[in-house]
Design a protein around this motif. Structure first.
Motif, short mmCIF file in Angstrom:
data_model
loop_
_atom_site.label_atom_id
_atom_site.label_comp_id
_atom_site.label_asym_id
_atom_site.label_seq_id
_atom_site.Cartn_x
_atom_site.Cartn_y
_atom_site.Cartn_z
N LYS A 61 39.14 75.87 48.19
CA LYS A 61 38.76 75.04 47.27
C LYS A 61 37.49 74.87 46.68
O LYS A 61 36.32 75.04 47.58
CB LYS A 61 38.96 73.43 47.84
CG LYS A 61 40.52 73.33 48.03
CD LYS A 61 40.99 71.94 48.51
CE LYS A 61 42.32 71.65 48.97
NZ LYS A 61 42.55 70.49 49.45
N LEU A 62 37.12 74.62 45.54
CA LEU A 62 35.80 74.29 45.01
C LEU A 62 35.65 72.76 44.58
O LEU A 62 36.68 72.24 44.12
CB LEU A 62 35.67 74.85 43.66
CG LEU A 62 35.34 76.66 43.94
CD1 LEU A 62 35.29 77.11 42.32
CD2 LEU A 62 34.18 76.85 44.69
N THR A 63 34.45 72.17 45.21
CA THR A 63 34.32 70.73 45.07
C THR A 63 33.11 70.69 44.01
O THR A 63 32.16 71.16 44.45
CB THR A 63 34.03 69.73 46.22
OG1 THR A 63 35.40 70.11 47.14
CG2 THR A 63 34.04 68.52 45.77
N VAL A 100 36.94 83.50 45.52
CA VAL A 100 36.44 81.99 45.46
C VAL A 100 35.01 82.32 45.01
O VAL A 100 34.42 81.49 44.26
CB VAL A 100 36.74 80.99 46.36
CG1 VAL A 100 36.35 79.55 46.40
CG2 VAL A 100 38.39 80.66 46.59
N GLU A 157 33.17 80.52 42.04
CA GLU A 157 31.87 79.54 42.35
C GLU A 157 30.74 79.97 41.35
O GLU A 157 29.97 79.07 40.72
CB GLU A 157 31.29 79.32 43.68
CG GLU A 157 30.32 78.45 43.84
CD GLU A 157 29.99 78.36 45.38
OE1 GLU A 157 29.50 77.19 45.48
OE2 GLU A 157 30.13 79.41 46.14
N THR A 168 30.40 73.03 46.17
CA THR A 168 30.60 73.21 47.39
C THR A 168 31.69 74.07 47.27
O THR A 168 32.86 73.62 46.68
CB THR A 168 30.53 72.22 48.37
OG1 THR A 168 31.36 71.13 47.85
CG2 THR A 168 29.08 71.60 48.35
N ARG A 169 32.06 74.87 48.31
CA ARG A 169 33.21 75.57 48.36
C ARG A 169 33.86 75.63 50.02
O ARG A 169 33.01 75.84 50.89
CB ARG A 169 33.37 77.08 47.92
CG ARG A 169 32.59 78.01 48.70
CD ARG A 169 32.96 79.42 48.11
NE ARG A 169 32.36 80.48 48.95
CZ ARG A 169 31.49 81.19 48.87
NH1 ARG A 169 30.49 80.81 47.90
NH2 ARG A 169 31.03 82.01 49.73
#
Length: 126
Positions: A66-68, A33, A37, A61-62
């Motif tokens: 999950k990456l947001t 991740v 990112e 953000t991670r």
């Protein structure tokens, strides 16, 4: 009085959040991740330019899987660009044959494995 007005305006600003859910490949230790990112951070375009995220208040953000990606609503950040970049990252990591990017709801994508059903024998015979 001026400070109160500024605070009122800043809290009203609409943000759009997109989520890239990488749970399945991360749990299998196929995808990292942090590198994903960084890839997005380097390649997301704002106003046609890469490396313009901080100026446009786009935040990535991670958490563990999950990456947001949050951006101001008036920026018009496209979900489609995220799908494109996710697919390019998978291709670069040579994972494109095993993973696909699927929209799980209105503002999120999920990385899923291809479900491979039988029928491999026929392809090998030809």
């Amino acid at each position: 009085r001026i400070e109160i007005d500024k605070m009122g305006k800043s809290s009203k600003k609409q943000t759009v959040k997109f989520v890239l859910d990488c749970t399945a490949p991360v749990e299998d230790k196929v995808l990292d991740v942090a590198s994903f990112e960084k890839y997005l951070h380097d390649r997301i375009k704002v106003d046609g330019k890469t490396g313009n995220l901080a100026n446009a208040n786009v935040v990535i953000t991670r958490d563990r899987t999950k990456l947001t990606i949050a951006s101001p609503a008036d920026l018009g950040f496209s979900k489609r660009q995220l799908k494109y970049l996710a697919k390019r990252y998978l291709k670069k990591q040579q994972l494109r044959d095993y993973l696909r990017v699927v929209a799980s709801n209105k503002n999120s994508y999920e990385l899923r494995y291809f479900s491979i059903a039988g029928g491999d024998e026929e392809a090998e015979e030809e």
